[in-house]
Write a protein that holds these residues in place. Structure first.
Motif, PDB file in Angstrom:
ATOM      1  N   GLY A 263      29.646  38.033 -44.189  1.00 48.58           N
ATOM      2  CA  GLY A 263      28.633  39.055 -44.386  1.00 48.58           C
ATOM      3  C   GLY A 263      27.454  38.508 -45.167  1.00 48.58           C
ATOM      4  O   GLY A 263      27.398  37.313 -45.514  1.00 48.58           O
ATOM      5  N   ALA A 264      26.504  39.370 -45.459  1.00 46.80           N
ATOM      6  CA  ALA A 264      25.325  38.972 -46.221  1.00 46.80           C
ATOM      7  C   ALA A 264      24.685  40.202 -46.830  1.00 46.80           C
ATOM      8  O   ALA A 264      24.695  41.291 -46.243  1.00 46.80           O
ATOM      9  CB  ALA A 264      24.313  38.240 -45.333  1.00 46.80           C
ATOM     10  N   VAL A 265      24.168  40.016 -48.049  1.00 50.76           N
ATOM     11  CA  VAL A 265      23.396  41.066 -48.712  1.00 50.76           C
ATOM     12  C   VAL A 265      21.971  40.988 -48.178  1.00 50.76           C
ATOM     13  O   VAL A 265      21.307  39.954 -48.294  1.00 50.76           O
ATOM     14  CB  VAL A 265      23.424  40.882 -50.239  1.00 50.76           C
ATOM     15  CG1 VAL A 265      22.576  41.950 -50.929  1.00 50.76           C
ATOM     16  CG2 VAL A 265      24.857  40.912 -50.760  1.00 50.76           C
ATOM     17  N   GLU A 266      21.513  42.080 -47.567  1.00 54.06           N
ATOM     18  CA  GLU A 266      20.174  42.147 -46.992  1.00 54.06           C
ATOM     19  C   GLU A 266      19.376  43.242 -47.692  1.00 54.06           C
ATOM     20  O   GLU A 266      19.924  43.985 -48.509  1.00 54.06           O
ATOM     21  CB  GLU A 266      20.267  42.419 -45.491  1.00 54.06           C
ATOM     22  CG  GLU A 266      21.064  41.351 -44.734  1.00 54.06           C
ATOM     23  CD  GLU A 266      21.265  41.687 -43.266  1.00 54.06           C
ATOM     24  OE1 GLU A 266      21.107  42.875 -42.904  1.00 54.06           O
ATOM     25  OE2 GLU A 266      21.590  40.769 -42.482  1.00 54.06           O
ATOM     26  N   THR A 267      18.129  43.362 -47.396  1.00 51.66           N
ATOM     27  CA  THR A 267      17.289  44.374 -48.031  1.00 51.66           C
ATOM     28  C   THR A 267      17.785  45.777 -47.687  1.00 51.66           C
ATOM     29  O   THR A 267      17.803  46.178 -46.522  1.00 51.66           O
ATOM     30  CB  THR A 267      15.829  44.222 -47.578  1.00 51.66           C
ATOM     31  OG1 THR A 267      15.379  42.906 -47.893  1.00 51.66           O
ATOM     32  CG2 THR A 267      14.944  45.248 -48.290  1.00 51.66           C
ATOM     33  N   GLY A 268      18.251  46.499 -48.699  1.00 49.62           N
ATOM     34  CA  GLY A 268      18.685  47.876 -48.510  1.00 49.62           C
ATOM     35  C   GLY A 268      20.028  48.056 -47.869  1.00 49.62           C
ATOM     36  O   GLY A 268      20.453  49.191 -47.623  1.00 49.62           O
TER      37      GLY A 268
ATOM     38  N   GLN B   3      30.638  41.229 -40.939  1.00 45.97           N
ATOM     39  CA  GLN B   3      31.164  40.857 -39.625  1.00 45.97           C
ATOM     40  C   GLN B   3      32.683  40.985 -39.691  1.00 45.97           C
ATOM     41  O   GLN B   3      33.326  40.373 -40.552  1.00 45.97           O
ATOM     42  CB  GLN B   3      30.779  39.421 -39.271  1.00 45.97           C
ATOM     43  CG  GLN B   3      31.082  39.046 -37.829  1.00 45.97           C
ATOM     44  CD  GLN B   3      30.203  39.817 -36.842  1.00 45.97           C
ATOM     45  OE1 GLN B   3      28.998  39.943 -37.053  1.00 45.97           O
ATOM     46  NE2 GLN B   3      30.804  40.336 -35.779  1.00 45.97           N
ATOM     47  N   THR B   4      33.256  41.781 -38.816  1.00 50.19           N
ATOM     48  CA  THR B   4      34.698  41.976 -38.812  1.00 50.19           C
ATOM     49  C   THR B   4      35.327  41.349 -37.577  1.00 50.19           C
ATOM     50  O   THR B   4      34.673  41.151 -36.544  1.00 50.19           O
ATOM     51  CB  THR B   4      35.062  43.471 -38.857  1.00 50.19           C
ATOM     52  OG1 THR B   4      34.651  44.109 -37.642  1.00 50.19           O
ATOM     53  CG2 THR B   4      34.391  44.151 -40.045  1.00 50.19           C
ATOM     54  N   GLY B   5      36.611  41.033 -37.689  1.00 51.50           N
ATOM     55  CA  GLY B   5      37.365  40.468 -36.576  1.00 51.50           C
ATOM     56  C   GLY B   5      38.369  41.465 -36.042  1.00 51.50           C
ATOM     57  O   GLY B   5      38.158  42.670 -36.084  1.00 51.50           O
ATOM     58  N   GLY B   6      39.484  40.951 -35.550  1.00 53.12           N
ATOM     59  CA  GLY B   6      40.491  41.809 -34.951  1.00 53.12           C
ATOM     60  C   GLY B   6      40.249  42.029 -33.476  1.00 53.12           C
ATOM     61  O   GLY B   6      39.474  41.321 -32.825  1.00 53.12           O
ATOM     62  N   ASP B   7      40.913  43.046 -32.933  1.00 53.60           N
ATOM     63  CA  ASP B   7      40.827  43.314 -31.499  1.00 53.60           C
ATOM     64  C   ASP B   7      39.449  43.810 -31.080  1.00 53.60           C
ATOM     65  O   ASP B   7      39.038  43.624 -29.928  1.00 53.60           O
ATOM     66  CB  ASP B   7      41.882  44.350 -31.094  1.00 53.60           C
ATOM     67  CG  ASP B   7      43.305  43.816 -31.247  1.00 53.60           C
ATOM     68  OD1 ASP B   7      43.462  42.578 -31.206  1.00 53.60           O
ATOM     69  OD2 ASP B   7      44.224  44.629 -31.404  1.00 53.60           O
TER      70      ASP B   7
END
Length: 376
Positions: free
Chosen positions: A180-185, A190-194
């Motif tokens: 993931g990433a801290v973005e403006t606001g 990003q998740t995985g799994g099915d």
């Protein structure tokens, strides 16, 4: 192609802390999704412990552990009574063998009283033996804590889940957070799994237990410069066959890693002892091996028979184990909880919960209120 959507709050982890935080935020009117890597709630630290409601005796006065344990215990008893979850205020004895240990009880008592723990009594050895005759006759003194207890933690987890969902929150199982990433606001995850997805949330609560530090490091942002090194301590439990001749929890004097090999009697009357403290290698990481080594019975017997000389080793059977997430190395004093929002680490919208070990279960509702405040 991965799904992409936005939400208000993401809580990472559906252990007791994640469930309690999700519930508190949902009841405050936030839109909440809890992401859980496993296929059910509370699979690790939350469900692999003693199921004890701690009074708050041992923790440094002014620490988050002391504050949240004492407040959380009061909140937890009220919650359990209101929701009809089984609980028993059985009390506990912290026992000192010999005069040297007895001399150390005064400091524990003073700290506990400074923490706001109610109804404590310092007992002479004879008083302790009158309450629990199966104790070692060499018990020189004890602290009696009537407000300590045991409860059905699994029913508690289900109650939290139910109240989270009743307030409009939801849980996505089999959904590990990969990066993931801290973005403006917002914070992008990003998740995985099915069904992989890209999720953008205004607020992210990282309550991932064993994986909290790894997930914090995988989310790009200023907070990554504030992360401690993870350490892990495995604690095994042995069950006790037959009747256990005690009505209260029995604790020896604590050490730097654990509260000692204590005796617990569950709501069904079954006895168990543990946990011990097995520091895992520095490169250890989840998933962990939860098997209990039968050879550890000899150490358990030696330790427990100091306060219960009537215990025979043939009554001990390997039961289960848990792993405590530590943020201090072996030999260091036990660390405090780290509950850190943007004012500490600089990543807007992110709250990290790190090193949430014992008394995290007792503290869960108080921690959740703290997190809700940090989350705005």
């Amino acid at each position: 192609m991965a799904d992409s959507f936005e939400t208000d709050v993401v809580v990472i982890g559906a252990g007791v802390i994640g469930l309690a935080c999700g519930r508190a935020l949902a009841q405050a009117g936030r839109e909440v999704i809890v992401l859980e890597a496993e296929d059910q709630i509370a699979m690790h630290t939350s469900s692999r412990n003693s199921e004890v409601i701690h009074a708050g005796l041992y923790y440094a006065t002014g620490s988050l552990k002391a504050r949240h344990c004492v407040n959380g215990r009061r909140m937890l008893y009220s919650f359990l009574d209101a929701d009809g979850v089984a609980v028993k205020r059985c009390g506990k004895l912290v026992v000192a063998i010999g005069e040297k240990e007895a001399a150390e009880l005064g400091a524990i008592l003073a700290r506990a009283q400074a923490n706001g723990v109610e109804e404590l009594r310092l007992l002479e050895g004879a008083e302790a033996l009158a309450m629990e005759p199966a104790l070692n006759s060499e018990v020189a003194a004890a602290i009696h804590s009537p407000v300590s207890g045991i409860f059905d933690s699994h029913a508690y987890f289900l109650a939290l889940q139910g109240e989270l969902e009743d307030a409009g929150g939801s849980i996505a199982f089999n959904t590990p957070v990969l990066s993931g990433a801290v973005e403006t606001g917002q914070i992008r995850l990003q998740t995985g799994g099915d069904t992989p997805a890209t999720i953008r949330a205004r607020t992210v609560i990282n309550a991932a237990g064993h994986r909290a530090l790894a997930i914090a490091a995988a989310i790009d942002g200023p907070h990554t410069g504030h992360l401690p090194t993870p350490h892990y301590v495995k604690g095994s439990y042995f069950g006790i066959s037959g009747r256990v001749p005690f009505s209260r929890l029995i604790y020896p004097m604590p050490n730097t890693a654990t509260l000692g090999l204590h005796l617990t009697i569950d709501l069904g009357g079954r006895g168990k002892v543990g946990p011990d403290a097995e520091w895992l290698p520095e490169d250890a990481a989840p998933p962990f091996d939860y098997r209990v080594d039968p050879a550890r019975a000899a150490v358990f017997h030696a330790e427990v028979s100091r306060y219960w000389p009537g215990l025979t080793i043939d009554r001990l059977t390997p039961d289960y184990a848990g792993v405590r997430p530590k943020i201090v190395p072996r030999g260091a004093p036990s660390g405090d909880f780290r509950i850190e929002g943007p004012e500490v680490h600089g990543s807007a919208g992110l709250v990290n919960l790190l090193g949430i070990e014992s008394p995290g279960l007792t503290s869960s509702l108080s921690i959740a209120d703290h997190v809700a405040e940090l989350a705005g």
